[in-house]
Design a protein around this motif. Structure first.
Motif, PDB file in Angstrom:
ATOM      1  N   ALA A  86       0.835  -1.143  -0.061  1.00  0.00           N
ATOM      2  CA  ALA A  86      -0.052  -0.124  -0.025  1.00  0.00           C
ATOM      3  C   ALA A  86       0.694   1.221  -0.112  1.00  0.00           C
ATOM      4  O   ALA A  86       1.962   1.298   0.510  1.00  0.00           O
ATOM      5  CB  ALA A  86      -0.947  -0.029   1.109  1.00  0.00           C
ATOM      6  N   ALA A  87       0.319   2.344  -0.381  1.00  0.00           N
ATOM      7  CA  ALA A  87       1.160   3.514  -0.519  1.00  0.00           C
ATOM      8  C   ALA A  87       1.320   4.193   1.000  1.00  0.00           C
ATOM      9  O   ALA A  87       2.104   4.812   1.242  1.00  0.00           O
ATOM     10  CB  ALA A  87       0.318   4.865  -1.342  1.00  0.00           C
ATOM     11  N   ASP A  88       0.274   4.008   1.854  1.00  0.00           N
ATOM     12  CA  ASP A  88       0.207   4.396   3.275  1.00  0.00           C
ATOM     13  C   ASP A  88       0.960   3.436   4.123  1.00  0.00           C
ATOM     14  O   ASP A  88       0.837   2.204   4.157  1.00  0.00           O
ATOM     15  CB  ASP A  88      -0.776   5.222   3.709  1.00  0.00           C
ATOM     16  CG  ASP A  88      -2.032   4.089   3.681  1.00  0.00           C
ATOM     17  OD1 ASP A  88      -1.853   3.195   2.577  1.00  0.00           O
ATOM     18  OD2 ASP A  88      -2.817   4.263   4.561  1.00  0.00           O
ATOM     19  N   ALA A  89       1.674   3.913   5.316  1.00  0.00           N
ATOM     20  CA  ALA A  89       2.115   2.791   6.347  1.00  0.00           C
ATOM     21  C   ALA A  89       1.073   2.607   7.100  1.00  0.00           C
ATOM     22  O   ALA A  89       0.211   3.042   7.493  1.00  0.00           O
ATOM     23  CB  ALA A  89       3.119   3.490   6.956  1.00  0.00           C
ATOM     24  N   ALA A  90       1.179   1.331   7.694  1.00  0.00           N
ATOM     25  CA  ALA A  90       0.125   0.806   8.540  1.00  0.00           C
ATOM     26  C   ALA A  90       0.533   1.557  10.130  1.00  0.00           C
ATOM     27  O   ALA A  90       1.242   2.012  10.523  1.00  0.00           O
ATOM     28  CB  ALA A  90       0.392  -0.510   9.137  1.00  0.00           C
ATOM     29  N   PRO A  91      -1.063   1.922  10.702  1.00  0.00           N
ATOM     30  CA  PRO A  91      -1.073   2.673  12.125  1.00  0.00           C
ATOM     31  C   PRO A  91      -0.497   1.444  12.912  1.00  0.00           C
ATOM     32  O   PRO A  91      -0.793   0.282  13.097  1.00  0.00           O
ATOM     33  CB  PRO A  91      -2.188   2.946  12.140  1.00  0.00           C
ATOM     34  CG  PRO A  91      -3.124   2.111  11.268  1.00  0.00           C
ATOM     35  CD  PRO A  91      -2.379   1.775  10.163  1.00  0.00           C
ATOM     36  N   TRP A  92       0.106   1.996  14.178  1.00  0.00           N
ATOM     37  CA  TRP A  92       0.171   1.053  15.416  1.00  0.00           C
ATOM     38  C   TRP A  92      -0.608   1.486  16.540  1.00  0.00           C
ATOM     39  O   TRP A  92      -0.907   2.774  16.595  1.00  0.00           O
ATOM     40  CB  TRP A  92       1.413   1.326  15.845  1.00  0.00           C
ATOM     41  CG  TRP A  92       2.587   0.612  14.826  1.00  0.00           C
ATOM     42  CD1 TRP A  92       3.182   1.275  13.596  1.00  0.00           C
ATOM     43  CD2 TRP A  92       3.096  -0.894  14.936  1.00  0.00           C
ATOM     44  NE1 TRP A  92       4.203   0.283  13.102  1.00  0.00           N
ATOM     45  CE2 TRP A  92       3.847  -1.045  13.931  1.00  0.00           C
ATOM     46  CE3 TRP A  92       2.805  -1.707  15.709  1.00  0.00           C
ATOM     47  CZ2 TRP A  92       4.434  -2.144  13.288  1.00  0.00           C
ATOM     48  CZ3 TRP A  92       3.478  -3.092  15.465  1.00  0.00           C
ATOM     49  CH2 TRP A  92       4.233  -3.157  14.509  1.00  0.00           C
ATOM     50  N   PRO A  93      -1.279   0.580  17.312  1.00  0.00           N
ATOM     51  CA  PRO A  93      -2.220   0.852  18.348  1.00  0.00           C
ATOM     52  C   PRO A  93      -1.122   1.410  19.445  1.00  0.00           C
ATOM     53  O   PRO A  93      -0.148   0.964  19.811  1.00  0.00           O
ATOM     54  CB  PRO A  93      -2.540  -0.541  18.809  1.00  0.00           C
ATOM     55  CG  PRO A  93      -1.528  -1.495  18.254  1.00  0.00           C
ATOM     56  CD  PRO A  93      -0.851  -1.070  17.092  1.00  0.00           C
ATOM     57  N   ARG A  94      -2.055   2.189  20.232  1.00  0.00           N
ATOM     58  CA  ARG A  94      -1.167   2.826  21.395  1.00  0.00           C
ATOM     59  C   ARG A  94      -1.139   1.970  22.468  1.00  0.00           C
ATOM     60  O   ARG A  94      -1.921   1.189  22.795  1.00  0.00           O
ATOM     61  CB  ARG A  94      -2.079   4.003  22.004  1.00  0.00           C
ATOM     62  CG  ARG A  94      -2.226   5.276  21.273  1.00  0.00           C
ATOM     63  CD  ARG A  94      -2.909   6.332  21.889  1.00  0.00           C
ATOM     64  NE  ARG A  94      -3.019   7.612  21.154  1.00  0.00           N
ATOM     65  CZ  ARG A  94      -3.587   8.636  21.453  1.00  0.00           C
ATOM     66  NH1 ARG A  94      -4.253   8.691  22.672  1.00  0.00           N
ATOM     67  NH2 ARG A  94      -3.702   9.716  20.677  1.00  0.00           N
ATOM     68  N   GLY A  95       0.397   1.767  23.126  1.00  0.00           N
ATOM     69  CA  GLY A  95       0.429   1.070  24.264  1.00  0.00           C
ATOM     70  C   GLY A  95       0.789  -0.293  24.056  1.00  0.00           C
ATOM     71  O   GLY A  95       1.099  -1.003  24.860  1.00  0.00           O
ATOM     72  N   MET A  96       1.056  -0.647  22.680  1.00  0.00           N
ATOM     73  CA  MET A  96       1.682  -1.970  22.173  1.00  0.00           C
ATOM     74  C   MET A  96       2.966  -2.066  22.736  1.00  0.00           C
ATOM     75  O   MET A  96       3.893  -1.269  22.396  1.00  0.00           O
ATOM     76  CB  MET A  96       1.458  -2.187  20.586  1.00  0.00           C
ATOM     77  CG  MET A  96       1.815  -3.478  20.338  1.00  0.00           C
ATOM     78  SD  MET A  96       1.112  -3.740  18.655  1.00  0.00           S
ATOM     79  CE  MET A  96       1.043  -5.567  18.381  1.00  0.00           C
ATOM     80  N   SER A  97       3.561  -2.881  23.537  1.00  0.00           N
ATOM     81  CA  SER A  97       4.910  -3.242  23.809  1.00  0.00           C
ATOM     82  C   SER A  97       5.733  -3.654  22.664  1.00  0.00           C
ATOM     83  O   SER A  97       5.299  -4.000  21.736  1.00  0.00           O
ATOM     84  CB  SER A  97       4.831  -4.325  24.834  1.00  0.00           C
ATOM     85  OG  SER A  97       4.845  -5.496  24.270  1.00  0.00           O
ATOM     86  N   PRO A  98       6.920  -3.092  22.744  1.00  0.00           N
ATOM     87  CA  PRO A  98       8.190  -3.481  21.837  1.00  0.00           C
ATOM     88  C   PRO A  98       8.101  -5.017  21.492  1.00  0.00           C
ATOM     89  O   PRO A  98       7.929  -5.246  20.216  1.00  0.00           O
ATOM     90  CB  PRO A  98       9.467  -2.926  22.255  1.00  0.00           C
ATOM     91  CG  PRO A  98       8.927  -1.895  23.360  1.00  0.00           C
ATOM     92  CD  PRO A  98       7.716  -2.461  23.904  1.00  0.00           C
ATOM     93  N   ASN A  99       7.918  -5.886  22.280  1.00  0.00           N
ATOM     94  CA  ASN A  99       8.059  -7.275  21.899  1.00  0.00           C
ATOM     95  C   ASN A  99       6.740  -7.865  21.377  1.00  0.00           C
ATOM     96  O   ASN A  99       6.924  -8.216  20.348  1.00  0.00           O
ATOM     97  CB  ASN A  99       8.348  -7.939  23.351  1.00  0.00           C
ATOM     98  CG  ASN A  99       9.598  -8.220  23.861  1.00  0.00           C
ATOM     99  OD1 ASN A  99      10.723  -7.316  23.087  1.00  0.00           O
ATOM    100  ND2 ASN A  99      10.029  -8.964  24.849  1.00  0.00           N
ATOM    101  N   ALA A 100       5.664  -7.222  21.607  1.00  0.00           N
ATOM    102  CA  ALA A 100       4.267  -7.503  20.785  1.00  0.00           C
ATOM    103  C   ALA A 100       4.346  -6.985  19.616  1.00  0.00           C
ATOM    104  O   ALA A 100       4.251  -7.759  18.665  1.00  0.00           O
ATOM    105  CB  ALA A 100       3.090  -6.946  21.547  1.00  0.00           C
ATOM    106  N   ALA A 101       4.966  -5.765  19.412  1.00  0.00           N
ATOM    107  CA  ALA A 101       5.069  -5.175  18.062  1.00  0.00           C
ATOM    108  C   ALA A 101       5.973  -6.120  17.129  1.00  0.00           C
ATOM    109  O   ALA A 101       5.641  -6.243  16.017  1.00  0.00           O
ATOM    110  CB  ALA A 101       5.371  -3.723  18.334  1.00  0.00           C
ATOM    111  N   LEU A 102       7.049  -6.369  17.770  1.00  0.00           N
ATOM    112  CA  LEU A 102       8.159  -7.332  16.850  1.00  0.00           C
ATOM    113  C   LEU A 102       7.477  -8.725  16.499  1.00  0.00           C
ATOM    114  O   LEU A 102       7.542  -9.144  15.451  1.00  0.00           O
ATOM    115  CB  LEU A 102       9.467  -7.632  17.737  1.00  0.00           C
ATOM    116  CG  LEU A 102      10.442  -8.408  17.026  1.00  0.00           C
ATOM    117  CD1 LEU A 102      10.721  -7.687  15.509  1.00  0.00           C
ATOM    118  CD2 LEU A 102      11.629  -8.199  17.720  1.00  0.00           C
TER     119      LEU A 102
END
Length: 268
Positions: free
Chosen positions: A48-64
């Motif tokens: 996609a042309a735009d980057a995906a949003p990230w939910p607030r408060g998601m821990s670094p490990n969960a994001a990875l």
């Protein structure tokens, strides 16, 4: 999280070359509740042309973990869009390389997200990112990045840059973008004070027309610490230089000077 998803992530972790200890640390004390939904968001933004949003408060490990769980979807998208297997493998491998060299905090989750969203591709020696812009020419561009893949030889750079247009034509149908931009400490003109004229780094510099010379701030210093010494700027006092470049980098900082991150562009 469904067991199948966990098995998938474990397989990807193994392919990244992370140790069992590093793998276990990812799962430890990690709230996995937001991971499946974020995988869906990342997957929906592949190509996609735009980057995906990230939910607030998601821990670094969960994001990875969400990034790693998205990798098979990225590989599937690439296969369906004429991305050569060797390009996909080299691009995905950068996740493991960056984690081993810098860790998640020093790399930043956004870089990994760009990889799994098919915004970054490793074409030989260099990486190219879609969606950049070139202010001097007022046109779209590809951002160029220099991964940790050995010497930055002129021939290797020629091959990578020369392959960019045909690659993006084939994958994205992009027949108009023909400009590359780069922002990096590698373009700092101060390096000419320390390196021989025939060095690979200065050859790389000469490819670009500089439109922003950078500024005397800690940002350039931090990048030099990261990419030359593989550590934070705060830890450089304990470093003993081993190469001409390392000696130059440390001596420059010891003299109270800053390294800069100029921006430049080149036309194909």
């Amino acid at each position: 999280m469904p067991e199948l998803a966990r098995e998938t992530i474990t397989d990807v972790i193994a392919r990244m070359g992370l140790s069992h200890t590093e793998s276990q640390a990812l799962w430890a004390e990690c709230d996995l509740s937001s991971v499946p939904s974020q995988v869906e968001v990342l997957t929906a933004h592949i190509g996609a042309a735009d980057a995906a949003p990230w939910p607030r408060g998601m821990s670094p490990n969960a994001a990875l973990l969400a990034i790693l769980a998205t990798v098979p979807h990225t590989e599937c998208w690439n296969a369906g869009h004429r991305v050569p297997t060797e390009v996909t493998e080299a691009t995905i491998a950068d996740i493991g390389t960056k984690l081993r060299l810098y860790g998640l905090e020093l790399t930043g989750i956004d870089w990994f997200a760009s990889i799994v969203q098919a915004r970054v591709f490793t074409l030989g020696r260099l990486q190219f990112e879609v969606g950049a812009f070139c202010p001097p020419t007022d046109e779209s561009a590809w951002a160029l990045h220099v991964p940790e893949l050995g010497p930055l030889t002129p021939a290797a750079c020629d091959d990578s840059i020369g392959s960019a247009a045909s690659f993006f034509d084939a994958v994205f149908g992009d027949t108009t973008t023909r400009t590359i931009v780069c922002s990096s400490w590698l373009l700092d003109a101060q390096l000419t004070e320390y390196l021989p004229a025939d060095s690979n780094i200065l050859d790389f510099q000469r490819r670009f027309t500089i439109f922003d010379g950078g500024h005397d701030t800690d940002a350039g210093d931090q990048d030099v610490a990261k990419f030359i010494f593989r550590r934070p700027l705060s830890e450089l006092a304990a470093v003993t230089p081993k190469t001409r470049l390392e000696t130059a980098a440390l001596g420059h900082l010891a003299a109270g000077r800053h390294w800069r991150e100029p921006s430049g562009y080149l036309r194909l």
